[in-house]
Design a protein around this motif. Sequence first.
Motif, PDB file in Angstrom:
ATOM      1  N   LEU A  67      64.505 -63.813 -20.295  1.00  0.00           N
ATOM      2  CA  LEU A  67      64.414 -62.600 -21.091  1.00  0.00           C
ATOM      3  C   LEU A  67      63.653 -61.518 -20.325  1.00  0.00           C
ATOM      4  CD1 LEU A  67      64.930 -61.149 -23.793  1.00  0.00           C
ATOM      5  CD2 LEU A  67      62.734 -62.061 -24.569  1.00  0.00           C
ATOM      6  N   ALA A  68      62.553 -61.893 -19.706  1.00  0.00           N
ATOM      7  CA  ALA A  68      61.779 -60.920 -18.930  1.00  0.00           C
ATOM      8  C   ALA A  68      62.618 -60.373 -17.779  1.00  0.00           C
ATOM      9  CB  ALA A  68      60.508 -61.568 -18.393  1.00  0.00           C
ATOM     10  N   ARG A  69      63.376 -61.256 -17.128  1.00  0.00           N
ATOM     11  CA  ARG A  69      64.240 -60.812 -16.031  1.00  0.00           C
ATOM     12  C   ARG A  69      65.342 -59.895 -16.549  1.00  0.00           C
ATOM     13  NH1 ARG A  69      67.723 -65.079 -12.917  1.00  0.00           N
ATOM     14  NH2 ARG A  69      69.207 -64.420 -14.467  1.00  0.00           N
ATOM     15  N   GLU A  70      65.926 -60.249 -17.670  1.00  0.00           N
ATOM     16  CA  GLU A  70      66.988 -59.438 -18.280  1.00  0.00           C
ATOM     17  C   GLU A  70      66.472 -58.041 -18.639  1.00  0.00           C
ATOM     18  OE1 GLU A  70      70.929 -59.305 -20.282  1.00  0.00           O
ATOM     19  OE2 GLU A  70      70.086 -60.957 -19.161  1.00  0.00           O
ATOM     20  N   LEU A  71      65.302 -57.987 -19.270  1.00  0.00           N
ATOM     21  CA  LEU A  71      64.746 -56.703 -19.672  1.00  0.00           C
ATOM     22  C   LEU A  71      64.334 -55.864 -18.467  1.00  0.00           C
ATOM     23  CD1 LEU A  71      62.592 -57.699 -22.772  1.00  0.00           C
ATOM     24  CD2 LEU A  71      64.810 -56.543 -22.748  1.00  0.00           C
ATOM     25  N   SER A  72      63.772 -56.486 -17.440  1.00  0.00           N
ATOM     26  CA  SER A  72      63.374 -55.705 -16.265  1.00  0.00           C
ATOM     27  C   SER A  72      64.598 -55.185 -15.527  1.00  0.00           C
ATOM     28  CB  SER A  72      62.493 -56.531 -15.330  1.00  0.00           C
ATOM     29  OG  SER A  72      63.235 -57.536 -14.686  1.00  0.00           O
ATOM     30  N   THR A  73      65.659 -55.972 -15.449  1.00  0.00           N
ATOM     31  CA  THR A  73      66.893 -55.509 -14.813  1.00  0.00           C
ATOM     32  C   THR A  73      67.496 -54.367 -15.608  1.00  0.00           C
ATOM     33  OG1 THR A  73      67.335 -57.725 -13.972  1.00  0.00           O
ATOM     34  CG2 THR A  73      69.197 -56.207 -14.043  1.00  0.00           C
ATOM     35  N   GLU A  74      67.510 -54.516 -16.926  1.00  0.00           N
ATOM     36  CA  GLU A  74      68.061 -53.477 -17.789  1.00  0.00           C
ATOM     37  C   GLU A  74      67.243 -52.192 -17.671  1.00  0.00           C
ATOM     38  OE1 GLU A  74      68.320 -53.215 -22.484  1.00  0.00           O
ATOM     39  OE2 GLU A  74      69.381 -54.887 -21.580  1.00  0.00           O
ATOM     40  N   THR A 136      58.523 -46.168 -25.827  1.00  0.00           N
ATOM     41  CA  THR A 136      58.800 -47.284 -24.932  1.00  0.00           C
ATOM     42  C   THR A 136      60.009 -48.071 -25.432  1.00  0.00           C
ATOM     43  OG1 THR A 136      57.389 -48.808 -26.151  1.00  0.00           O
ATOM     44  CG2 THR A 136      56.353 -47.517 -24.371  1.00  0.00           C
ATOM     45  N   TRP A 137      60.556 -48.917 -24.545  1.00  0.00           N
ATOM     46  CA  TRP A 137      61.685 -49.765 -24.941  1.00  0.00           C
ATOM     47  C   TRP A 137      61.261 -50.701 -26.070  1.00  0.00           C
ATOM     48  CZ3 TRP A 137      66.566 -48.994 -23.906  1.00  0.00           C
ATOM     49  CH2 TRP A 137      66.899 -48.239 -22.786  1.00  0.00           C
ATOM     50  N   GLN A 138      60.076 -51.286 -25.945  1.00  0.00           N
ATOM     51  CA  GLN A 138      59.616 -52.197 -26.983  1.00  0.00           C
ATOM     52  C   GLN A 138      59.447 -51.458 -28.306  1.00  0.00           C
ATOM     53  OE1 GLN A 138      59.417 -55.576 -26.567  1.00  0.00           O
ATOM     54  NE2 GLN A 138      59.285 -55.518 -28.790  1.00  0.00           N
ATOM     55  N   GLY A 139      58.960 -50.226 -28.245  1.00  0.00           N
ATOM     56  CA  GLY A 139      58.827 -49.423 -29.454  1.00  0.00           C
ATOM     57  C   GLY A 139      60.176 -49.155 -30.107  1.00  0.00           C
ATOM     58  N   LEU A 140      61.188 -48.847 -29.291  1.00  0.00           N
ATOM     59  CA  LEU A 140      62.541 -48.628 -29.825  1.00  0.00           C
ATOM     60  C   LEU A 140      63.114 -49.902 -30.434  1.00  0.00           C
ATOM     61  CD1 LEU A 140      64.134 -46.359 -27.074  1.00  0.00           C
ATOM     62  CD2 LEU A 140      63.676 -45.728 -29.440  1.00  0.00           C
ATOM     63  N   ILE A 141      62.882 -51.022 -29.767  1.00  0.00           N
ATOM     64  CA  ILE A 141      63.374 -52.308 -30.280  1.00  0.00           C
ATOM     65  C   ILE A 141      62.732 -52.600 -31.629  1.00  0.00           C
ATOM     66  CG2 ILE A 141      63.299 -54.811 -29.892  1.00  0.00           C
ATOM     67  CD1 ILE A 141      63.553 -54.112 -26.856  1.00  0.00           C
ATOM     68  N   ASP A 142      61.414 -52.420 -31.714  1.00  0.00           N
ATOM     69  CA  ASP A 142      60.702 -52.677 -32.972  1.00  0.00           C
ATOM     70  C   ASP A 142      61.134 -51.704 -34.068  1.00  0.00           C
ATOM     71  OD1 ASP A 142      59.340 -54.702 -31.699  1.00  0.00           O
ATOM     72  OD2 ASP A 142      57.540 -53.491 -31.321  1.00  0.00           O
ATOM     73  N   TYR A 143      61.313 -50.441 -33.710  1.00  0.00           N
ATOM     74  CA  TYR A 143      61.668 -49.412 -34.688  1.00  0.00           C
ATOM     75  C   TYR A 143      63.076 -49.619 -35.250  1.00  0.00           C
ATOM     76  CZ  TYR A 143      62.228 -44.836 -36.826  1.00  0.00           C
ATOM     77  OH  TYR A 143      62.447 -43.824 -37.717  1.00  0.00           O
ATOM     78  N   SER A 148      67.651 -54.753 -26.948  1.00  0.00           N
ATOM     79  CA  SER A 148      67.483 -53.755 -25.893  1.00  0.00           C
ATOM     80  C   SER A 148      68.825 -53.411 -25.255  1.00  0.00           C
ATOM     81  CB  SER A 148      66.502 -54.256 -24.838  1.00  0.00           C
ATOM     82  OG  SER A 148      66.941 -55.480 -24.308  1.00  0.00           O
ATOM     83  N   ALA A 149      69.730 -54.374 -25.181  1.00  0.00           N
ATOM     84  CA  ALA A 149      71.055 -54.108 -24.604  1.00  0.00           C
ATOM     85  C   ALA A 149      71.828 -53.103 -25.461  1.00  0.00           C
ATOM     86  CB  ALA A 149      71.844 -55.406 -24.466  1.00  0.00           C
TER      87      ALA A 149
END
Length: 174
Positions: A67-74, A136-143, A148-149
Amino acid sequence: MNNRTTDIFDAWIINQHNRLKERIASSTIFDDDAFQETYLTMREALRVKDIELEFEPVFIKLYRRMLARELSTEFRYSHPDPLFFVLLRSDEENPEEVGQAPAENIQAKQVDEYVKYNFKPSDYLIFHLKFFQAMTWQGLIDYTGQSSATIARRLNNMKHAVKQYFTPPIYNIH
């Protein structure tokens, strides 16, 4: 080649699939791509080496890495190109100083209005939060409660439309 261990692992995944997804989702973001990648990676490792281990804790740790690799690549590939920032620059900047032709002197307000009137309100909100409010991406995901994809795909679609609309036809090459 160790078919016995992979067969046991495949049977375990089939039996525990939904419970494993729920357990992962309760502690972190759940992403189908990372889940599939984890399954394939672990299966390949078990096929190559004969290892006796508990599947669940190893699977969850490996999932977190995937997951960390996927998010960093994205995140690496979802940054806007330089033209996008030119479109968002302020009034005070002189286009000749930045090295842009006067026809490309687009105001951030114009970009904001274009997205506001040409996309769904939910898409506009995501666009505005990411590029104008710097969420942030995490903020958008939470909101939004979306992966993230999904968010990246929606933002890239809007970014591409903005680029197409504001790029002069002679530069608009596909």
